[in-house]
Scaffold this active site. Structure first.
Site, PDB file in Angstrom:
ATOM      1  N   LEU A 138       3.037  52.724 -96.261  1.00 10.34           N
ATOM      2  CA  LEU A 138       2.651  52.973 -97.648  1.00 10.34           C
ATOM      3  C   LEU A 138       1.912  54.306 -97.768  1.00 10.34           C
ATOM      4  O   LEU A 138       2.306  55.174 -98.539  1.00 10.34           O
ATOM      5  CB  LEU A 138       1.778  51.827 -98.172  1.00 10.34           C
ATOM      6  CG  LEU A 138       1.315  51.959 -99.632  1.00 10.34           C
ATOM      7  CD1 LEU A 138       2.508  51.950-100.587  1.00 10.34           C
ATOM      8  CD2 LEU A 138       0.332  50.835 -99.994  1.00 10.34           C
ATOM      9  N   SER A 145      -5.512  56.726-101.569  1.00 11.16           N
ATOM     10  CA  SER A 145      -6.030  55.814-102.587  1.00 11.16           C
ATOM     11  C   SER A 145      -5.121  55.741-103.812  1.00 11.16           C
ATOM     12  O   SER A 145      -5.262  54.838-104.632  1.00 11.16           O
ATOM     13  CB  SER A 145      -7.433  56.242-103.017  1.00 11.16           C
ATOM     14  OG  SER A 145      -8.348  56.086-101.946  1.00 11.16           O
ATOM     15  N   ARG A 276     -34.957  42.486 -72.590  1.00 15.24           N
ATOM     16  CA  ARG A 276     -35.561  43.806 -72.405  1.00 15.24           C
ATOM     17  C   ARG A 276     -37.082  43.718 -72.601  1.00 15.24           C
ATOM     18  O   ARG A 276     -37.552  43.344 -73.679  1.00 15.24           O
ATOM     19  CB  ARG A 276     -34.952  44.797 -73.400  1.00 15.24           C
ATOM     20  CG  ARG A 276     -35.606  46.170 -73.420  1.00 15.24           C
ATOM     21  CD  ARG A 276     -35.339  46.964 -72.163  1.00 15.24           C
ATOM     22  NE  ARG A 276     -35.676  48.372 -72.341  1.00 15.24           N
ATOM     23  CZ  ARG A 276     -35.786  49.232 -71.344  1.00 15.24           C
ATOM     24  NH1 ARG A 276     -35.583  48.828 -70.098  1.00 15.24           N
ATOM     25  NH2 ARG A 276     -36.074  50.490 -71.587  1.00 15.24           N
ATOM     26  N   GLU A 371      -7.003  50.366 -95.984  1.00 16.33           N
ATOM     27  CA  GLU A 371      -6.609  49.270 -96.876  1.00 16.33           C
ATOM     28  C   GLU A 371      -7.569  49.141 -98.065  1.00 16.33           C
ATOM     29  O   GLU A 371      -7.997  48.051 -98.442  1.00 16.33           O
ATOM     30  CB  GLU A 371      -6.472  47.966 -96.100  1.00 16.33           C
ATOM     31  CG  GLU A 371      -5.351  48.069 -95.077  1.00 16.33           C
ATOM     32  CD  GLU A 371      -5.024  46.774 -94.388  1.00 16.33           C
ATOM     33  OE1 GLU A 371      -5.157  45.713 -95.026  1.00 16.33           O
ATOM     34  OE2 GLU A 371      -4.628  46.828 -93.212  1.00 16.33           O
ATOM     35  N   HIS A 374     -14.216  51.896 -99.305  1.00 18.30           N
ATOM     36  CA  HIS A 374     -15.421  51.238 -99.789  1.00 18.30           C
ATOM     37  C   HIS A 374     -15.633  51.519-101.277  1.00 18.30           C
ATOM     38  O   HIS A 374     -15.960  50.607-102.064  1.00 18.30           O
ATOM     39  CB  HIS A 374     -16.615  51.755 -98.980  1.00 18.30           C
ATOM     40  CG  HIS A 374     -17.911  51.060 -99.235  1.00 18.30           C
ATOM     41  ND1 HIS A 374     -18.165  49.775 -98.807  1.00 18.30           N
ATOM     42  CD2 HIS A 374     -19.031  51.479 -99.876  1.00 18.30           C
ATOM     43  CE1 HIS A 374     -19.393  49.424 -99.170  1.00 18.30           C
ATOM     44  NE2 HIS A 374     -19.941  50.437 -99.825  1.00 18.30           N
TER      45      HIS A 374
END
Length: 392
Positions: A138, A145, A276, A371, A374
């Site tokens: 795609l 976008s 630790r 995909e 954000h």
């Protein structure tokens, strides 16, 4: 060989909400990751190579088309099972989960949903078994976008279609046997075509020099007058909604997968903080480290609840694109923040391949972008609640 000591956090006893089948599916995937992925993945990430020997294992745990009916080689599982499998695989590595996500949601899903019976019978069983691997075309060099602006196109030549164009950032491309490719016809309408390796003019060069998803194979799909048989056109849906429907399924899997990466970082950081010792006591005893760990488990728990409810909605056929976008955006951002905080708890050791955290952090820098970025997912939610699209 490195031992996988992972213990899964379940602060709100979410296992009590899962069915016996869910638990069996998840635990099978978890044990496979511990046995076959964790011991080798750091080495493969360091040398930027996909471990092809794990493909058969992915098939065996049902990672390829888990919700595809058994008639076509799938496992016939529900959407929560699919999510749990993705969670466990990404706990091992985001790149390995990407391989499974593409095969399931971006190749098998469109063939099953938009294809005819002949296409289902020809492709799905071989994809489910891992005999064939697939990719999804795609994104283009100039259209990420905005996939509707794609320039890849095909022309009707009577007994075949002639396909031209290029796709970029394609997981599985270098070794795929088939590719579900989205292209415009002569009227500008988007359709899906199944392109097979070996078709003249079809090539898949690999993308190198990645700092992220290094144990995943990424490449291009190039089409130079490729003759595609007419029977390879997906007939049941066209328009931009067709590939976006595939992305809904993949984004849903990512929303679960990111939880796995976050769990692994949290578990590593918690164990390290307990072992630790500085200033005469484990660093887990210091307030600032407890703050980090407490916030991590809170965010993981919230993401688990979000994904579980989304899975219920998916099973009922009620999950909207905007709801899926919210979960993908939230859960990936959550995982990336936890990776960064976990790295700080480990100090300098956090940047080494001795631990998984830095690898997860670098991987998630891709997951937060691919995909649906954000920011775009934020605008999808914004458009849904206001009725106004801000990105057009």
């Amino acid at each position: 060989m490195k031992q996988d000591l992972f213990e899964s956090p379940d602060y709100y006893l979410l296992d009590d909400l899962l069915s016996e089948e869910h638990l069996l599916v998840r635990d099978a995937a978890r044990q496979w990751v511990k046995r076959d992925v964790s011991p080798i993945i750091e080495a493969y990430a360091q040398k930027a190579e996909f471990p092809k020997q794990i493909v058969s294992g992915l098939a065996e745990i049902g990672a390829f088309g888990p919700y595809i009916p058994e008639t076509y080689g799938g496992a016939g599982l529900d959407q929560i099972s699919y999510g749990l499998i993705m969670q466990e695989i990404e706990r091992g590595d985001s790149g390995v989960r990407s391989t499974a996500s593409v095969q399931s949601s971006l190749v098998m899903y469109p063939i099953y949903t938009y294809g005819n019976e002949e296409q289902r019978q020809k492709y799905l069983p071989k994809l489910a078994s891992g005999e064939w691997m697939g990719s999804f075309g795609l994104t283009e060099p100039d259209h990420g976008s905005n996939p509707g602006g794609m320039t890849t196109n095909f022309k009707d030549k009577g007994d075949h279609y002639l396909l031209n164009g290029a796709k970029l950032w394609i997981s599985n491309a270098p070794f795929c046997d088939v590719a579900v490719v989205w292209a415009k016809n002569e009227e500008g309408r988007i359709h899906g075509l199944i392109v097979e390796r070996g078709m003249e003019g079809f090539s898949t060069p690999e993308t190198h020099n990645k700092w992220s998803l290094r144990a995943s194979a990424t490449g291009e799909l190039l089409f130079d007058n490729v003759k595609v048989p007419k029977e390879n056109l997906l007939p049941k849906k066209n328009g931009l909604g067709a590939p976006l429907g595939c992305l809904d399924s993949a984004r849903y899997g990512i929303a679960w997968g990111a939880i796995g990466a976050a769990m692994d970082c949290y578990d590593t950081a918690l164990r390290y903080a307990q072992e630790r010792v500085q200033f005469g006591k484990p660093i887990a005893a210091f307030q600032l480290q407890q703050k980090k760990l407490a916030e991590m488990i809170t965010e993981i728990t919230k993401a688990q609840l979000l994904a579980f409810r989304l899975g219920q909605l998916k099973n009922e056929g009620k999950a909207s694109t905007a709801q899926i976008s919210m979960a993908k955006r939230n859960n990936v951002a959550m995982a990336l923040n936890i990776a960064r905080e976990s790295r700080q708890i480990l100090g300098g050791m956090g940047i080494t391949g001795e631990y998984s955290i830095m690898r997860h952090m670098m991987n998630l820098e891709s997951v937060v972008t691919y995909e649906g970025t954000h920011d775009i997912h934020l605008l999808i939610t914004g458009a849904d609640i206001t009725g106004h699209q801000a990105f057009k």
